[in-house]
Scaffold this motif. Structure first.
Motif: not given
Length: 1038
Positions: A296-322
């Motif tokens: 679950t965590a991997i699937s959520l972290a590797w999502r992208s906005t436009n469907g293209s593959p990500n270079n990095v997972p997104h788990w700590a870069d959301g505002f204002p958490f980051n």
């Protein structure tokens, strides 16, 4: 003491708390944390997670995970190892990764060798290295000395270095590595640090070569750190819950890639996190929960906005958490033993923090904004004792300004920047808008640093601040502040106003504590002297600094003081009823102060292009004539207040009885008019020149009194309160209970004889049925007429007085035509009120006073035995009484309204008479004769009171209904069917089909389907009965 110096680290991340050095001051608590509060996460969670991300991001560096940790010695220490203070040039050498080269500093201690500190204008700390090392044990972060062989990656295990806390005499002490320094700065225990090192070096060996920013760190830590590595299961449970909360924050609460609430992965992850509240989740190799969590965590972290593959997972870069995480890292640059100082190793630490950017979604502009905020926050939290921090924040703000000019700014950056600058600007402007309270002779230099920062923040935000200033604010004028000079102008005016208000408040408090009461005139003279002292203080202390940003700083301050004292003077004179020696003394003191202030403005504005004319024009002079005019206006207000008091008494006591037979109007009307006449007479006896403006003020006040009185007189209800409720529509039924009772009764006993008793009581002539309530309405009508006939003389007295002066008309309201009236508006209101009162009186007379002989009995049973003659006789008597009470000039209006009410009552008898009335087709002749009799009453009621044309116009509707009653039932049903179909738009209907019910509009007319329907409902006819039953299914009368 060291622990307490960083209390805000353990406080809420979204607010700023105070350290012991500032606990007695409110300087810190008003700096708002701009980035919001994180749900479910406290600052300790953020701090530990930030350190884990930092350590993981830097694990490729030798001192964070290499076998041989790199030691950082300054060249200064190598050359001067025998000197304590000089043996440490800042802790870390110039060989740190990403750090600029650094040379030893053999000169003054204050000369910075750090590139960052040099750029920011910060001094070097220059503490001995052994002091920094020993501070670790004093902070009680670990129990084993913080190094040694406790960790295979610990720098303390390097050959030839020895124990980290060795204190053998004559042996140089090893300086801290960046990892050790960062751990110390972030208050991470050695146990937590060792656990993290072991995990990264041993358990995650399979990830060797994998980039740290590709790791979902909390997930990996949960997967590989075992409960056995903790002191007890409870400690492990708390640690695991923290990691899960971090996952929840980064993936669900504050994701950088928006997530739909309906996503099943969200529900799945939340269920796992909630299940950990009671016990740790199973992390064994075959655990389904762990497997689900990972997927679950991997699937959520590797999502992208436009469907293209990500270079990095997104788990700590959301505002204002980051931003919370990154600012927590940046706080580590401040020395924990002296929070006003930035560590000399700041270059190396910032370079290492840069490695977290990919994981946290940070870039250079965001870093600059966060770094600016951290520097400014530290300046505030340390009670503003270190001006260098404020200067450093301003220096960084110039970088932020350059970033903000770039056209390709991201929305998240714009939001971050706006929040941060708003907080900084609000804090700074609070002080600048009241700098007399925050700065004195010893701290005046603080304005020089704070003012540029506030101006720069405003410039970046690009805002136009709308403010309300002085009399302009009262009049609704708006000044737009959109330049440096204008904003400084705002600071000066606001601060001077606040200082003046505080001066007044202190003096009033002093007077309140003294037993002897001081005369108000003496107090106002004291304020004049203190105002002059305050102006001198502004000129000597603040204006020299502010003049760098505002060309006439002294002039603006002095003009503001002039306005403040003018308002105080106005307030003092507001209670004055007449001029006396005390008032003259006050005016002379005000004149003297004004001369001093004007001279200061002139001297300050010599170099201005207009010679200071613009700023001087803001000073409204304290002229004696203007004061007299103000006192005169006060007199007008007081006299008008007496009029309002009279109105209040009238509303409570007026009983609407006539004053006398010769004066049939209310007492209150005469009292109000006499008061107005006396006021105008006294007004023109005042020994000064009267301006048109003052006359208009008096006239407007009088008109308002008359308007309010008119409204009071007209507050007598409405005609709707006297109109009977329309009975439901039914079809005639000759077998109803009413008709059975009526048939048994003698027609004479019910009809004529009953009417005869009403008309001829005790053998005498009939008496009018006008009630006392209706007669009081006539007195109201007379009162209104009394006003409208006497207002012209009052108008003439105001317009033709020889004492009117054409000078000093400030408002330009003097132009009046020959036909101008001061009371034009109230005249129209009185006329409208006359119409309303006449209408209410008429409907009360007909539907209440005369109800028993008119609507209640006319044509009840049958037409022949209940004609209109008795009602007409009573009506004539009522009209005679009306003419006897009502003043001649309003009789026509009152009579016309009685006619309208009578006609409406007659029409309601025909169309809404209820079950007691039925009509045959042959009755229409008698009804027509009766209506002619009713019309003749009003045609013959007086000489020209109501013209025949008006009577005919009002009678048209009723005559049309009477003509309908003459038609056959078949014709009526046919007309009703056609008109109903046409108005409803359904076309022709077949025989026996139900017709739509015509709506009751109240506007009855011969061509109205509802009117025709009502005629049929009252038609005593079997054909009508059957039609109504089939077409509308109306019920029978009971």
């Amino acid at each position: 003491m060291v622990q307490s110096r960083r209390e805000f680290f353990s406080g809420p991340l979204y607010g700023l708390t105070t350290s012991p050095t500032t606990s007695s001051s409110s300087a810190n608590i008003d700096l708002a944390w701009p980035f919001g509060k994180l749900e479910t996460i406290d600052h300790d969670d953020i701090r530990e997670t930030a350190y884990e991300i930092f350590f993981t991001s830097c694990r490729s560096s030798p001192e964070f995970g290499g076998r041989n940790a790199l030691m950082f010695y300054s060249s200064h220490e190598n050359q001067h190892n025998h000197h304590g203070d000089e043996g440490s040039s800042g802790g870390l050498s110039s060989q740190g990764p990403g750090s600029p080269s650094r040379r030893a500093n053999h000169g003054a201690v204050n000369a910075p060798s750090s590139r960052v500190k040099r750029a920011l204008g910060l001094k070097m700390v220059k503490r001995p290295q052994h002091t920094r090392r020993m501070s670790m044990s004093s902070l009680n972060f670990s129990s084993d000395g913080g190094g040694g062989s406790s960790s295979p990656s610990s720098p303390g295990s390097s050959p030839g270095v020895g124990s980290a806390f060795s204190t053998l005499p004559g042996r140089p002490r090893r300086p801290l590595t960046s990892a050790e320094l960062m751990r110390q700065q972030m208050r991470v225990t050695e146990q937590s640090d060792n656990r993290l090192r072991k995990t990264l070096m041993r358990t995650l060996v399979g990830l060797t070569g994998k980039k740290s920013d590709n790791i979902i760190l909390p997930l990996e830590l949960i997967r590989f750190i075992k409960p056995s590595e903790f002191n007890d299961p409870h400690e492990y449970h708390i640690w695991q819950k923290r990691q899960l909360k971090i996952l929840e924050a980064g993936l669900l609460l504050y994701p950088s890639v928006p997530i739909e609430k309906s996503n099943s992965l969200v529900t799945c992850l939340r269920e796992i996190i909630r299940s950990s509240d009671f016990k740790p989740i199973d992390i064994s190799k075959n655990s389904d929960t762990m497997r689900t969590l990972s997927n679950t965590a991997i699937s959520l972290a590797w999502r992208s906005t436009n469907g293209s593959p990500n270079n990095v997972p997104h788990w700590a870069d959301g505002f204002p958490f980051n931003i919370h995480l990154y600012t927590c890292l940046l706080q580590a640059i401040f020395d924990i033993r002296d929070e006003t100082q930035v560590l000399d190793e700041v270059d190396e630490l910032l370079e290492l923090m840069k490695k977290t950017w990919t994981t946290l979604g940070i870039n250079r502009p965001i870093h600059n904004a966060c770094f600016t905020w951290v520097l400014f926050q530290q300046y505030v939290s340390t009670n503003q004792t270190e001006p260098d921090l404020l200067y450093a924040a301003y220096t960084m703000l110039t970088e932020v300004e350059n970033d903000a000019k770039k056209p390709d700014r991201e929305a998240s950056y714009v939001k971050l920047l706006s929040l941060m600058l708003d907080s900084i600007q609000n804090w700074a402007e609070k002080r600048l808008l009241s700098y007399h309270d925050y700065f004195n002779k010893g701290t005046i230099s603080g304005i020089e640093s704070l003012l540029p920062l506030a101006l720069s923040s405003a410039k970046i935000l690009g805002e136009d601040v709308k403010i309300m200033e002085g009399e302009g604010g009262e009049n609704g004028d708006i000044m737009l502040v959109d330049s440096t000079s204008d904003r400084v102008d705002l600071y000066i005016r606001s601060s001077v106003k606040n200082a003046f208000a505080k001066m007044v408040e202190n003096e009033n408090a002093k007077l309140a504590n003294t037993e002897e009461k001081e005369e108000p005139s003496v107090t106002i003279l004291k304020f004049a002297k203190k105002t002059e002292v305050l102006a001198e203080k502004e000129k000597e202390l603040f204006s020299p600094i502010l003049k760098r940003w505002h060309p006439v700083a002294t002039g603006v301050a002095v003009v503001t003081l002039h306005q403040c004292y003018g308002a105080l003077l106005k307030q003092h004179l507001s209670g004055t009823r007449m001029l006396n020696s005390e008032i003259v003394g006050v005016l002379q003191g005000a004149s003297k102060l004004e001369k001093v202030l004007v001279q200061m403005v002139v001297e300050d504005s010599v170099e201005c292009e207009d010679g200071g004319k613009g700023i001087i024009r803001e000073m409204s002079p304290y002229e004696v004539d203007s004061i007299i005019l103000k006192l005169l206006r006060q007199w007008i207000d007081e006299r008008l207040k007496k009029g309002k008091d009279l109105l209040s008494r009238a509303k409570e006591t007026e009983n609407w009885n006539p004053k006398s037979k010769s004066e049939p109007y209310a007492q209150s009307a005469e009292e109000l008019l006499n008061l107005a006449k006396e006021m105008v007479k006294d007004f023109f006896e005042i020994p000064i020149g009267i301006t048109n403006d003052l006359i208009l003020d008096l006239a407007e006040g009088l008109e308002q009194l008359f308007q309010e009185y008119t409204t009071f007189v007209a507050s007598c209800g409405s005609k709707k309160s006297y109109l009977p409720t329309l009975p439901p529509l039914t079809r005639c039924n000759r077998d109803s209970k009413f008709f059975k009772i009526w048939k048994k009764a003698s027609p004479c006993s019910v009809g004529v004889e009953h009417m005869h008793r009403i008309v001829n009581m005790d053998g005498h002539h009939s008496r009018p049925s006008t009630s006392r309530g209706t007669q009081r309405l006539y007195i109201r009508l007379n009162a209104l007429h009394y006003l409208i006939t006497n207002l012209p003389s009052l108008d003439k007295a105001l317009a033709t007085s020889p004492k009117v002066s054409t000078q000093n008309n400030s408002s330009g309201r003097s132009g009046r035509g020959a036909s101008y009236s001061f009371f034009e508006n109230v005249n129209a209101s009185i006329q409208s009120a006359c119409d309303h009162v006449s209408e209410v009186a008429a409907y009360r007379l007909i539907f209440l006073d005369s109800n028993s002989v008119f609507y209640e009995n006319l044509y009840v049973g049958d037409v022949a035995n209940s004609r209109i003659r008795p009602a007409v006789k009573i009506l004539k008597q009522n009209l005679t009484l009306l003419n006897a009470i009502v003043i001649d000039r309003v009789q026509a209006v009152a009579m016309k309204e009685v006619m309208k009410a009578s006609f409406e009552a007659f029409l309601m008898v025909l169309l809404a008479g209820g079950p007691s009335r039925t009509f045959n087709r042959s009755d229409h002749e008698m009804i027509n004769d009766d209506f002619d009799s009713l019309k003749r009453v009003f045609c013959n009621c007086g000489e020209g009171l109501i013209s025949d044309d008006i009577v005919k116009k009002e009678a048209d509707t009723i005559e049309g209904v009477i003509s309908l009653m003459s038609l056959s039932t078949e014709q009526l049903t046919e007309d009703l069917s056609i008109i109903t179909c046409e108005t409803s738009g359904i076309g022709l209907v077949g025989t026996g089909q139900k017709l739509p019910m015509p709506p009751t509009t109240g506007r009855w007319d011969r061509s109205d389907p509802n009117t025709i329907l009502r005629v049929l409902c009252h038609r005593n006819d079997r054909v009508a009965n059957q039609f109504l039953k089939k077409s509308f299914q109306l019920a029978k009368r009971k």
